[in-house]
Design a protein around this motif. Structure first.
Motif, PDB file in Angstrom:
ATOM      1  N   THR A 171       0.844  -1.191   0.000  1.00 12.21           N
ATOM      2  CA  THR A 171       0.000   0.000   0.000  1.00 12.21           C
ATOM      3  C   THR A 171       0.886   1.251   0.000  1.00 12.21           C
ATOM      4  OG1 THR A 171       0.034  -0.001   2.383  1.00 12.21           O
ATOM      5  CG2 THR A 171      -1.800  -1.165   1.346  1.00 12.21           C
ATOM      6  N   ARG A 172       0.237   2.420  -0.117  1.00 13.14           N
ATOM      7  CA  ARG A 172       1.000   3.671  -0.099  1.00 13.14           C
ATOM      8  C   ARG A 172       1.772   3.799   1.220  1.00 13.14           C
ATOM      9  NH1 ARG A 172       0.276   8.387   1.946  1.00 13.14           N
ATOM     10  NH2 ARG A 172      -1.831   7.914   2.653  1.00 13.14           N
ATOM     11  N   LEU A 173       1.083   3.477   2.319  1.00 15.83           N
ATOM     12  CA  LEU A 173       1.736   3.591   3.636  1.00 15.83           C
ATOM     13  C   LEU A 173       2.946   2.658   3.752  1.00 15.83           C
ATOM     14  CD1 LEU A 173      -1.169   3.828   6.256  1.00 15.83           C
ATOM     15  CD2 LEU A 173       0.592   5.540   5.749  1.00 15.83           C
ATOM     16  N   SER A 174       2.765   1.440   3.243  1.00 19.92           N
ATOM     17  CA  SER A 174       3.868   0.464   3.301  1.00 19.92           C
ATOM     18  C   SER A 174       5.047   0.935   2.466  1.00 19.92           C
ATOM     19  CB  SER A 174       3.414  -0.892   2.770  1.00 19.92           C
ATOM     20  OG  SER A 174       2.344  -1.366   3.527  1.00 19.92           O
ATOM     21  N   ARG A 175       4.738   1.525   1.316  1.00 14.88           N
ATOM     22  CA  ARG A 175       5.816   2.027   0.451  1.00 14.88           C
ATOM     23  C   ARG A 175       6.578   3.154   1.137  1.00 14.88           C
ATOM     24  NH1 ARG A 175       5.199   0.142  -5.024  1.00 14.88           N
ATOM     25  NH2 ARG A 175       3.358  -1.150  -5.048  1.00 14.88           N
ATOM     26  N   GLU A 176       5.845   3.992   1.882  1.00 17.92           N
ATOM     27  CA  GLU A 176       6.508   5.069   2.630  1.00 17.92           C
ATOM     28  C   GLU A 176       7.432   4.477   3.687  1.00 17.92           C
ATOM     29  OE1 GLU A 176       6.684   8.283   2.050  1.00 17.92           O
ATOM     30  OE2 GLU A 176       5.457   7.889   0.275  1.00 17.92           O
ATOM     31  N   LEU A 177       6.905   3.459   4.372  1.00  9.94           N
ATOM     32  CA  LEU A 177       7.729   2.803   5.404  1.00  9.94           C
ATOM     33  C   LEU A 177       9.016   2.256   4.783  1.00  9.94           C
ATOM     34  CD1 LEU A 177       6.621   0.390   8.194  1.00  9.94           C
ATOM     35  CD2 LEU A 177       8.425  -0.333   6.644  1.00  9.94           C
ATOM     36  N   TRP A 178       8.853   1.581   3.645  1.00 13.23           N
ATOM     37  CA  TRP A 178      10.018   0.956   2.990  1.00 13.23           C
ATOM     38  C   TRP A 178      10.999   2.020   2.497  1.00 13.23           C
ATOM     39  CZ3 TRP A 178      13.219  -2.705   2.893  1.00 13.23           C
ATOM     40  CH2 TRP A 178      14.023  -2.982   1.791  1.00 13.23           C
ATOM     41  N   THR A 179      10.488   3.116   1.971  1.00 16.18           N
ATOM     42  CA  THR A 179      11.388   4.180   1.522  1.00 16.18           C
ATOM     43  C   THR A 179      12.178   4.705   2.722  1.00 16.18           C
ATOM     44  OG1 THR A 179       9.824   4.749  -0.207  1.00 16.18           O
ATOM     45  CG2 THR A 179      11.492   6.400   0.294  1.00 16.18           C
ATOM     46  N   GLY A 180      11.502   4.849   3.850  1.00 14.49           N
ATOM     47  CA  GLY A 180      12.190   5.277   5.073  1.00 14.49           C
ATOM     48  C   GLY A 180      13.264   4.285   5.482  1.00 14.49           C
ATOM     49  N   GLU A 181      12.977   3.000   5.300  1.00 12.59           N
ATOM     50  CA  GLU A 181      13.959   1.959   5.623  1.00 12.59           C
ATOM     51  C   GLU A 181      15.188   2.057   4.709  1.00 12.59           C
ATOM     52  OE1 GLU A 181      14.182  -0.726   7.935  1.00 12.59           O
ATOM     53  OE2 GLU A 181      12.717   0.555   8.915  1.00 12.59           O
ATOM     54  N   VAL A 182      14.941   2.368   3.441  1.00 14.49           N
ATOM     55  CA  VAL A 182      16.052   2.481   2.482  1.00 14.49           C
ATOM     56  C   VAL A 182      16.926   3.688   2.852  1.00 14.49           C
ATOM     57  CG1 VAL A 182      16.607   2.936   0.041  1.00 14.49           C
ATOM     58  CG2 VAL A 182      14.861   1.244   0.640  1.00 14.49           C
ATOM     59  N   VAL A 183      16.279   4.786   3.237  1.00 13.98           N
ATOM     60  CA  VAL A 183      17.047   5.983   3.647  1.00 13.98           C
ATOM     61  C   VAL A 183      17.843   5.664   4.917  1.00 13.98           C
ATOM     62  CG1 VAL A 183      16.853   8.369   4.458  1.00 13.98           C
ATOM     63  CG2 VAL A 183      15.403   7.574   2.563  1.00 13.98           C
ATOM     64  N   ALA A 184      17.206   4.980   5.863  1.00 10.82           N
ATOM     65  CA  ALA A 184      17.899   4.637   7.118  1.00 10.82           C
ATOM     66  C   ALA A 184      19.079   3.704   6.841  1.00 10.82           C
ATOM     67  CB  ALA A 184      16.919   3.968   8.085  1.00 10.82           C
ATOM     68  N   PHE A 185      18.894   2.814   5.871  1.00  9.67           N
ATOM     69  CA  PHE A 185      19.979   1.889   5.508  1.00  9.67           C
ATOM     70  C   PHE A 185      21.171   2.675   4.951  1.00  9.67           C
ATOM     71  CE2 PHE A 185      21.782  -1.183   2.280  1.00  9.67           C
ATOM     72  CZ  PHE A 185      22.397  -2.003   3.208  1.00  9.67           C
ATOM     73  N   GLU A 329      15.814  11.507  -4.390  1.00  5.25           N
ATOM     74  CA  GLU A 329      15.058  10.975  -5.533  1.00  5.25           C
ATOM     75  C   GLU A 329      15.582   9.592  -5.936  1.00  5.25           C
ATOM     76  OE1 GLU A 329      13.909  15.262  -7.629  1.00  5.25           O
ATOM     77  OE2 GLU A 329      15.813  14.291  -8.109  1.00  5.25           O
ATOM     78  N   GLN A 330      16.885   9.444  -5.901  1.00  2.00           N
ATOM     79  CA  GLN A 330      17.465   8.159  -6.281  1.00  2.00           C
ATOM     80  C   GLN A 330      17.081   7.069  -5.274  1.00  2.00           C
ATOM     81  OE1 GLN A 330      21.454   9.925  -6.681  1.00  2.00           O
ATOM     82  NE2 GLN A 330      21.617   8.785  -8.573  1.00  2.00           N
ATOM     83  N   LEU A 331      17.100   7.415  -3.991  1.00  2.00           N
ATOM     84  CA  LEU A 331      16.747   6.410  -2.972  1.00  2.00           C
ATOM     85  C   LEU A 331      15.280   6.012  -3.127  1.00  2.00           C
ATOM     86  CD1 LEU A 331      18.643   7.756   0.187  1.00  2.00           C
ATOM     87  CD2 LEU A 331      19.272   5.824  -1.287  1.00  2.00           C
ATOM     88  N   ARG A 332      14.443   6.981  -3.474  1.00  2.00           N
ATOM     89  CA  ARG A 332      13.022   6.675  -3.679  1.00  2.00           C
ATOM     90  C   ARG A 332      12.870   5.707  -4.876  1.00  2.00           C
ATOM     91  NH1 ARG A 332       8.221   8.338  -1.731  1.00  2.00           N
ATOM     92  NH2 ARG A 332       9.117   9.710  -0.169  1.00  2.00           N
ATOM     93  N   ALA A 333      13.642   5.968  -5.923  1.00  2.00           N
ATOM     94  CA  ALA A 333      13.573   5.087  -7.111  1.00  2.00           C
ATOM     95  C   ALA A 333      14.071   3.682  -6.757  1.00  2.00           C
ATOM     96  CB  ALA A 333      14.411   5.674  -8.244  1.00  2.00           C
ATOM     97  N   ILE A 334      15.102   3.628  -5.942  1.00  2.00           N
ATOM     98  CA  ILE A 334      15.621   2.318  -5.509  1.00  2.00           C
ATOM     99  C   ILE A 334      14.553   1.589  -4.696  1.00  2.00           C
ATOM    100  CG2 ILE A 334      17.292   1.223  -3.937  1.00  2.00           C
ATOM    101  CD1 ILE A 334      19.360   3.299  -4.941  1.00  2.00           C
ATOM    102  N   ALA A 335      13.957   2.309  -3.751  1.00  2.00           N
ATOM    103  CA  ALA A 335      12.920   1.699  -2.901  1.00  2.00           C
ATOM    104  C   ALA A 335      11.783   1.165  -3.766  1.00  2.00           C
ATOM    105  CB  ALA A 335      12.392   2.722  -1.896  1.00  2.00           C
ATOM    106  N   GLU A 336      11.384   1.934  -4.751  1.00  2.00           N
ATOM    107  CA  GLU A 336      10.266   1.528  -5.621  1.00  2.00           C
ATOM    108  C   GLU A 336      10.633   0.263  -6.412  1.00  2.00           C
ATOM    109  OE1 GLU A 336       6.700   1.361  -6.605  1.00  2.00           O
ATOM    110  OE2 GLU A 336       7.301   2.817  -5.080  1.00  2.00           O
ATOM    111  N   ARG A 337      11.854   0.207  -6.886  1.00  2.56           N
ATOM    112  CA  ARG A 337      12.269  -0.978  -7.653  1.00  2.56           C
ATOM    113  C   ARG A 337      12.207  -2.245  -6.778  1.00  2.56           C
ATOM    114  NH1 ARG A 337      15.608  -5.470  -7.171  1.00  2.56           N
ATOM    115  NH2 ARG A 337      15.672  -6.402  -9.213  1.00  2.56           N
TER     116      ARG A 337
END
Ligand code: BJ8
Length: 425
Positions: A171-185, A329-337
């Motif tokens: 879901t949108r919320l889950s994707r936000e969580l995952w993007t946050g995880e990618v940034v934290a990583f 922007e790049q981290l968001r694209a990575i998270a989405e992939r």
């Protein structure tokens, strides 16, 4: 096995006696499973060499990197974004967890009714058997399944572990969580290495990892041809090796192999007769040296032409867009992939069902074998839906549940023979 290797293994704290038994056991298995194949592509010589030297040159390379102040980051799951690791001048290494050898060692601590992949990986650390684990500065885990995430807590008592939270929905919320995880990583990796992940570094790393994905896509595209120019066992090995080999070397070798396969296709030089049943394997990943199912299928007259798994299409299918932009922007694209990976840890996970049907058509398969490791509840339960969908599509399915031991090999062969017989009619 050189003295140089033994000294290195000793320096890494490897249990040399146990390790000797492991490597010595691998030799006859490899001969039987791989070197007994007829008409193999020349390009597989490189991969034979890599397996023959499985704990040698590559570990030396990682050690050299570490001695020069670099970091090594070990992973168990295709959800860990390796672009970020490369961008910080660290080296990611996918850990193998595909042998029964380390399972009894893990069972000294973990419950027996845990999936073999989890036990095998934990046993490698507990038994001090894996120089890759010993060389790594950080192990990155994920919350994809309950068994793994609890194992990582225990593993953390032996070596630094960082766990990424992979959501269970898309879901949108889950994707936000995952993007946050990618940034934290990214922050964790920057702290580990002392290096800043810049936009230029991320672009470069993304280009490199994408190039390996394209090389593997090309290899898999060649498997769509009839007669198929490479065995399923060999193709699986290429993917398994690409998890830990140097990425640039891997791209070069896979490309050379594909060039050779192009010539084979032009000459209609296949590894199996035109009428050999073509099989898609779908399900749990097969970490090196888990070649059990492929071996039984291909010595029973079938040929495996595709793996819908994380040691198959899920590893390389989607690319990260190479549009550049800011680091954010790049981290968001990575998270989405990475959210395009259709692991059974997600609910719902209908995209995986679509993938299985699409792959079955694209690879012209005669049947699907659904593979799940014993005690893996996500894949076992998802198999119910896989069965429904494939029945609707009229694609034969065989469901296999197994582990890493050879105890059920005879029974599996009998079931596979019956399945292939049914397909041939
Ligand atoms: S993205 S498939 S690599 S989690 S088989 S340990 S799920 S109990 S391996 Fe996997 Fe990442 Fe998903 Fe792929 Fe648990 Fe199941 Fe064992 Fe598994």
């Amino acid at each position: 096995m050189t003295t140089d290797n033994r000294q290195m293994w000793s320096d890494l704290g490897i249990d040399l006696n146990r390790h000797d038994i492991l490597l010595n056991a691998l030799v006859p298995i490899y001969k039987d499973v791989y070197l007994s194949q007829k008409n193999r592509p020349q390009g597989m010589c490189f991969f034979d060499f890599v397996v023959g030297d499985i704990h040698g040159i590559r570990v030396h390379e990682l050690r050299k990197h570490a001695m020069n102040g670099g970091k090594v980051v070990a992973t168990y799951c295709v959800f860990v974004p390796e672009e970020i690791v490369w961008a910080a001048d660290a080296i990611p290494v996918g850990l193998c967890a595909g042998t029964q050898f380390s399972v009894p060692i893990a069972e000294e601590i973990l419950p027996r009714n845990t999936c073999a992949l989890i036990k095998s990986s934990f046993g490698f650390k507990l038994g001090r058997l894996c120089p890759y684990v010993q060389t790594s500065h950080l192990i990155v885990g994920e919350t994809t399944c309950d068994g793994k995430k609890k194992m990582f807590e225990i593993l953390g008592q032996y070596q630094p572990v960082y766990v990424m939270e992979v959501p269970n929905k898309k879901t949108r919320l889950s994707r936000e969580l995952w993007t946050g995880e990618v940034v934290a990583f990214k922050d964790v990796i920057e702290k580990l290495t002392g290096n800043k992940v810049t936009s230029a570094k991320l672009s470069q790393a993304t280009g490199l990892v994408n190039e390996r994905r394209r090389a593997l896509q090309r290899l898999y595209d060649l498997r769509k041809v009839r007669p198929v120019p490479i065995s399923g066992k060999d193709a699986l090995l290429v993917t398994q090796v690409s998890f830990y080999d140097d990425v640039t070397r891997c791209i070069k070798q896979v490309t050379a192999l594909c060039d050779e396969l192009d010539s084979r296709v032009a000459a209609r030089n296949g590894v199996a007769p035109d009428n050999a049943p073509r099989i898609l394997i779908s399900g749990s990943p097969m970490a090196i040296p888990n070649w059990k199912l492929h071996h039984i299928l291909e010595t029973s007259g079938a040929v495996v032409v595709c793996e819908e798994s994380c040691t198959g299409t899920r590893f390389f299918t989607d690319l990260v867009p190479e549009n550049g932009g800011t680091v954010e922007e790049q981290l968001r694209a990575i998270a989405e992939r990475y959210m395009q990976i259709h692991c059974a840890c997600f609910t719902p996970n209908d995209e995986r069902l679509d993938d299985i049907v699409r792959l079955a058509r694209e690879y012209q398969v005669d049947g699907v074998v659904h593979y799940n490791l014993q005690f893996c509840h996500t894949y076992a339960n998802e198999a119910v839906k896989v069965e429904e969908v494939l029945a609707k599509e009229g694609i034969p399915l065989l469901r296999i549940e197994t582990d890493y031991s050879d105890e059920d090999a005879g029974q599996l062969r009998t079931r596979i023979d019956a399945f292939l017989e049914m397909i041939r009619k």
